[in-house]
Motif scaffolding. Structure first.
Motif, mmCIF file in Angstrom:
data_model
loop_
_atom_site.group_PDB
_atom_site.id
_atom_site.type_symbol
_atom_site.label_atom_id
_atom_site.label_comp_id
_atom_site.label_asym_id
_atom_site.label_seq_id
_atom_site.Cartn_x
_atom_site.Cartn_y
_atom_site.Cartn_z
ATOM 1 N N GLU A 54 -50.281 10.958 53.211
ATOM 2 C CA GLU A 54 -51.300 10.284 52.397
ATOM 3 C C GLU A 54 -51.606 11.045 51.107
ATOM 4 O O GLU A 54 -51.768 10.438 50.044
ATOM 5 C CB GLU A 54 -52.584 10.112 53.218
ATOM 6 N N ASP A 55 -51.692 12.383 51.187
ATOM 7 C CA ASP A 55 -52.048 13.166 49.994
ATOM 8 C C ASP A 55 -51.068 12.912 48.853
ATOM 9 O O ASP A 55 -51.466 12.687 47.703
ATOM 10 C CB ASP A 55 -52.033 14.670 50.309
ATOM 11 N N VAL A 56 -49.783 12.978 49.162
ATOM 12 C CA VAL A 56 -48.762 12.842 48.116
ATOM 13 C C VAL A 56 -48.688 11.408 47.615
ATOM 14 O O VAL A 56 -48.486 11.162 46.414
ATOM 15 C CB VAL A 56 -47.396 13.343 48.643
ATOM 16 N N LEU A 57 -48.892 10.440 48.500
ATOM 17 C CA LEU A 57 -48.885 9.040 48.074
ATOM 18 C C LEU A 57 -50.032 8.770 47.101
ATOM 19 O O LEU A 57 -49.918 7.915 46.212
ATOM 20 C CB LEU A 57 -48.951 8.109 49.287
ATOM 21 N N ARG A 58 -51.144 9.509 47.243
ATOM 22 C CA ARG A 58 -52.253 9.383 46.263
ATOM 23 C C ARG A 58 -51.795 9.869 44.891
ATOM 24 O O ARG A 58 -52.164 9.305 43.867
ATOM 25 C CB ARG A 58 -53.453 10.225 46.709
ATOM 26 N N THR A 59 -51.011 10.958 44.869
ATOM 27 C CA THR A 59 -50.497 11.452 43.589
ATOM 28 C C THR A 59 -49.548 10.427 42.969
ATOM 29 O O THR A 59 -49.606 10.161 41.763
ATOM 30 C CB THR A 59 -49.785 12.806 43.789
ATOM 31 N N ASP A 426 -51.906 13.088 59.451
ATOM 32 C CA ASP A 426 -50.969 12.327 58.614
ATOM 33 C C ASP A 426 -51.017 12.719 57.142
ATOM 34 O O ASP A 426 -50.087 12.410 56.404
ATOM 35 C CB ASP A 426 -51.233 10.825 58.750
ATOM 36 N N THR A 427 -52.095 13.391 56.677
ATOM 37 C CA THR A 427 -52.138 13.774 55.259
ATOM 38 C C THR A 427 -51.026 14.752 54.927
ATOM 39 O O THR A 427 -50.523 14.765 53.817
ATOM 40 C CB THR A 427 -53.493 14.412 54.851
ATOM 41 N N SER A 428 -50.624 15.604 55.899
ATOM 42 C CA SER A 428 -49.600 16.594 55.583
ATOM 43 C C SER A 428 -48.388 16.532 56.504
ATOM 44 O O SER A 428 -47.318 16.993 56.137
ATOM 45 C CB SER A 428 -50.182 18.013 55.645
ATOM 46 N N PHE A 429 -48.552 15.970 57.729
ATOM 47 C CA PHE A 429 -47.459 16.036 58.707
ATOM 48 C C PHE A 429 -47.387 14.722 59.475
ATOM 49 O O PHE A 429 -47.699 14.659 60.660
ATOM 50 C CB PHE A 429 -47.707 17.204 59.665
ATOM 51 N N PRO A 430 -46.940 13.642 58.779
ATOM 52 C CA PRO A 430 -46.805 12.372 59.493
ATOM 53 C C PRO A 430 -45.822 12.526 60.660
ATOM 54 O O PRO A 430 -44.804 13.197 60.515
ATOM 55 C CB PRO A 430 -46.247 11.415 58.425
ATOM 56 N N GLY A 431 -46.168 11.949 61.800
ATOM 57 C CA GLY A 431 -45.278 12.004 62.968
ATOM 58 C C GLY A 431 -45.314 13.310 63.738
ATOM 59 O O GLY A 431 -44.429 13.587 64.551
#
Length: 448
Positions: A54-59, A426-431
């Protein structure tokens, strides 16, 4: 403060050792920067291995809002068509950076050098985090900021029409503040100069060079001096994002603590300013080694082999903190199982992470039967020299690293350990849970 819909997760000791090879999600720090630099480069940047948390998708969304073309072309594969240095446009709506302090602070630097107006917000956790540490130095460019009390989000920024280069000595070791100053300097004529007393992660410097900027680094009596020549022509360059060492920390520590385990984490970034945890674990006696070392996209990369080891307590020096600032919670879990006392020194910076990570780490230990205390900015952990009692429910405080550390502890504890909310992982480690469960029989990580 919890997620609107908390998702508790419980970890129990597995019925068999952890074994196998795995990859971890792409490095979060490098993923943010790849999207931002691609957006201000000329041409099309192809990114592989991007962390799709999520964090990177915000960027990614923010760079689109600022005028770059950002497309997802496959798993971890992204294409960014940039606008050149100084070419970002005013966003039509508020930029919501979610949970990401890195994205928010670096983007404030980038916006400061552009003559545009923007409003930035984030989730409840990010809105509590201090932004004054970047808005103060960035004001020297000529940018203006309007913030909530204490310099907090939501905030408004009007970037400088004629930005001035910054000359700034960092009061605290922070790669985010350093990077914000350097990104503001891209649009300013002349030389931007940043001095850090303690070396912090240098992904920004490495990637600026990769895109064609002139960056020099010099160790002096004053500290490490970084100079950026302003108004460079950044040219699109492919970026291969290595696995995040902060994410690799969790399966590595789990393998060290669960008897009989042997795990290989492939393609991990091994930037020496990020590997303090691995240095510390080796000092504790850990059977850790690196195979297949190579350079990818300007960054050292390799495979980490971790095998079960009986660990011993150590003293972690304060100067190591910047190279492992995100890894102290999971190091505390390793220390809980070690023989003797581990003292981690100089952790003031942990008080202003996604949560007060110092207090949250001490509480994680205490609720699971481990004696720990905070003395000033030091965390002291009294190891059991064997199994961790466990049995506690850990308050995660919307902090993904506290949640994952609690679950690693559960794998090595006599009684299961519950994270009260694992949604933020999920913000840093999806799955994360699926990957950890794939290393052993049964499903030791499951909803309670």
């Amino acid at each position: 403060m919890s997620h609107p819909d908390p998702r508790p997760l419980r970890a129990s000791a597995p019925s068999a050792p952890l074994a196998g090879r795995l990859g971890v999600p792409g490095d979060k720090s490098i993923s943010h920067r790849a999207l931002m630099f691609g957006a201000v480069a000329v041409g099309t940047t192809e990114i592989t291995g991007l962390l799709e948390g999520e964090d990177v998708l915000r960027t990614a969304a923010a760079m689109r809002a600022l005028g770059a073309t950002v497309d997802n072309t496959g798993p971890g594969a992204w294409r960014v068509s940039g606008r050149g240095v100084g070419g970002l446009v005013e966003p039509a709506d508020v930029l919501d950076m979610g949970n990401s302090g890195t994205a928010a602070r670096l983007l404030l630097g980038l916006i400061s050098g552009h003559p545009l107006f923007a409003v930035m917000t984030g989730d409840a956790s990010l809105r509590r985090r201090p932004m004054k540490r970047v808005t103060d130095p960035l004001s020297a460019t000529g940018a203006q900021f309007w913030t909530r009390e204490g310099g907090r989000l939501p905030l408004a920024v009007r970037g400088a029409a004629d930005p001035l280069p910054i000359d700034y000595v960092l009061p605290v070791a922070s790669a985010q503040v350093k990077s914000a100053c350097l990104l503001a300097g891209l649009c300013a004529p002349g030389t931007t100069r940043v001095v850090e007393k303690e070396p912090t992660r240098d992904h920004t410097e490495n990637m600026l060079r990769h895109f064609g900027a002139t960056v020099s680094v010099e160790d002096t009596a004053e500290g490490r001096v970084i100079r950026l020549e302003g108004q460079p022509e950044l040219v699109a360059a492919p970026v291969l994002v290595p696995g995040d060492p902060s994410s690799a920390a969790f399966p590595v520590v789990a393998a060290l603590l669960v008897p009989g385990s042997r795990v290989v984490v492939e393609n991990v970034g091994l930037n020496p300013l990020r590997t303090g945890l691995f240095t510390t674990l080796r000092e504790m006696g850990a059977a850790l080694r690196i195979e297949n070392e190579r350079i990818a996209g300007g960054e050292p990369v390799g495979d980490i082999v971790a095998e079960y080891t009986e660990l011993s307590g150590v003293t972690v020096p304060p100067h190591r903190a910047p190279s492992m600032i995100d890894e102290y919670p999971v190091l505390a879990v390793a220390a809980a199982a070690a023989r003797g006392v581990t003292r981690m020194k100089g952790l003031a910076e942990l008080r202003v992470k996604e949560s007060d990570r110092l207090a949250a780490t001490a509480a994680l230990l205490a609720v699971n039967g481990i004696k720990a205390e905070i003395e000033g900015d030091d965390l002291i952990v009294h190891g059991t020299g064997g199994a961790i009692p466990g049995g506690g429910t850990v308050e995660t405080h919307m902090d993904h690293r506290i949640a994952m550390s609690a679950l690693v502890m559960g794998l090595a504890a006599r009684s299961p350990v519950t994270a009260d909310d694992a949604a933020f992982i999920d913000t840093s480690f999806p799955g994360f849970a699926t990957l950890m469960n794939g290393l052993t029989a049964g499903a030791p990580l499951a909803a309670p």
